[in-house]
Design a protein around this motif. Structure first.
Motif, PDB file in Angstrom:
ATOM      1  N   HIS A   1       0.592  -1.562   0.032  1.00 21.35           N
ATOM      2  CA  HIS A   1       0.071  -0.012  -0.325  1.00 21.35           C
ATOM      3  C   HIS A   1       0.987   1.527   0.378  1.00 21.35           C
ATOM      4  CE1 HIS A   1      -3.644   2.581   2.541  1.00 21.35           C
ATOM      5  NE2 HIS A   1      -3.250   3.037   0.888  1.00 21.35           N
TER       6      HIS A   1
ATOM      7  N   HIS B   1      -2.982   6.913  -4.256  1.00 20.22           N
ATOM      8  CA  HIS B   1      -2.618   5.498  -3.319  1.00 20.22           C
ATOM      9  C   HIS B   1      -2.582   3.480  -4.430  1.00 20.22           C
ATOM     10  CE1 HIS B   1      -3.103   6.378   1.193  1.00 20.22           C
ATOM     11  NE2 HIS B   1      -2.414   7.473  -0.098  1.00 20.22           N
TER      12      HIS B   1
ATOM     13  N   CYS C   1      -9.172   4.941  -1.799  1.00 21.34           N
ATOM     14  CA  CYS C   1      -8.712   4.103  -2.312  1.00 21.34           C
ATOM     15  C   CYS C   1      -8.982   2.810  -0.787  1.00 21.34           C
ATOM     16  CB  CYS C   1      -7.420   4.731  -1.572  1.00 21.34           C
ATOM     17  SG  CYS C   1      -6.296   3.287  -1.529  1.00 21.34           S
TER      18      CYS C   1
ATOM     19  N   LEU D   1      -7.522   0.126  -0.320  1.00 23.22           N
ATOM     20  CA  LEU D   1      -6.076  -0.063   0.773  1.00 23.22           C
ATOM     21  C   LEU D   1      -6.933   0.640   2.168  1.00 23.22           C
ATOM     22  CD1 LEU D   1      -3.772   0.142  -2.005  1.00 23.22           C
ATOM     23  CD2 LEU D   1      -4.995  -2.103  -0.684  1.00 23.22           C
ATOM     24  N   CYS D   2      -7.163   1.282   1.760  1.00 21.16           N
ATOM     25  CA  CYS D   2      -7.217   2.539   3.395  1.00 21.16           C
ATOM     26  C   CYS D   2      -8.556   2.210   3.751  1.00 21.16           C
ATOM     27  CB  CYS D   2      -7.580   4.030   3.007  1.00 21.16           C
ATOM     28  SG  CYS D   2      -5.628   5.314   2.212  1.00 21.16           S
TER      29      CYS D   2
HETATM   30 ZN   LIG Z   1      -4.204   4.356   0.377  1.00 25.06          ZN
END
Ligand SMILES: [Zn+2]
Length: 192
Positions: free
Chosen positions: A20, A28, A173, A175-176
């Motif tokens: 990430h 990102h 994002c 992943l966030c």
């Molecule tokens: Zn992210």
């Protein structure tokens, strides 16, 4: 080497890192790409150069040109493998040029070699430079085409690896959203 073997070598040498990451643009991504990582090992560089040389072995080529900085090492390695001359172009006040008395003669048959093609901007500038010198452009290769084949040139373009790297706005994002912490791209020592 097939695409899978190239990806494995790129992962082993930290060219491709997954996790990430925050890019310099602020976006990102789950994939970080840094070709300089493999070019620190002559053995691997020569292996990749041999793959590029093989693509073009049937063609009549006089000279290999690489745009600075990313294209210098790999274009030199390709030229070395093919027994050809090699020069690099570089930007001066934002304009791509041949400096240091390096030059291309009219009618010389040229292969352009770059490390990563993202939007193709640097390669297009080299193409214009060579067209201005009335050189004969045979084709273009790169280690990676990260546009996954979306970038087009007016000459044959044969990258070693086609890769699609997605990136997201910070607030979009995935992943966030999953609470995954941001990694710093790192380098590790690789045994050659
Ligand atoms: Zn992210």
């Amino acid at each position: 080497m097939n695409q899978k073997e190239i990806i494995e070598l790129f992962k082993k040498t930290n060219v491709i890192q997954t996790g990430h990451f925050e890019l310099s643009s602020g976006r990102h991504t789950d994939t970080y790409l840094q070709c300089a990582q493999i070019l620190q090992y002559p053995e691997y560089t020569n292996k990749l150069a041999a793959e590029i040389a093989e693509i073009w072995e049937e063609e009549d080529i006089d000279l290999v040109v690489g745009p600075a900085i990313g294209g210098i090492v790999i274009s030199y390695a390709v030229a070395s493998k093919m027994g050809l001359r090699n020069i690099f172009s570089e930007r001066k006040n934002g304009k791509m040029k041949f400096r240091r008395n390096l030059e291309v003669k009219k009618g010389e048959k040229v292969l352009i070699v770059e490390d990563v093609v993202t939007t193709g901007g640097s390669v297009r500038e080299v193409v214009e430079l060579l067209e201005g010198s009335k050189a004969d452009i045979v084709g273009i290769s790169s280690l990676v085409d990260r546009s996954n084949g979306e970038v087009k040139f007016n000459y044959p373009f044969k990258p070693l690896l086609k890769l699609k790297v997605d990136s997201y706005k910070k607030n979009e994002c995935k992943l966030c959203e999953q609470g995954i912490p941001i990694n710093k791209p790192g380098s590790k020592n690789v045994k050659v």
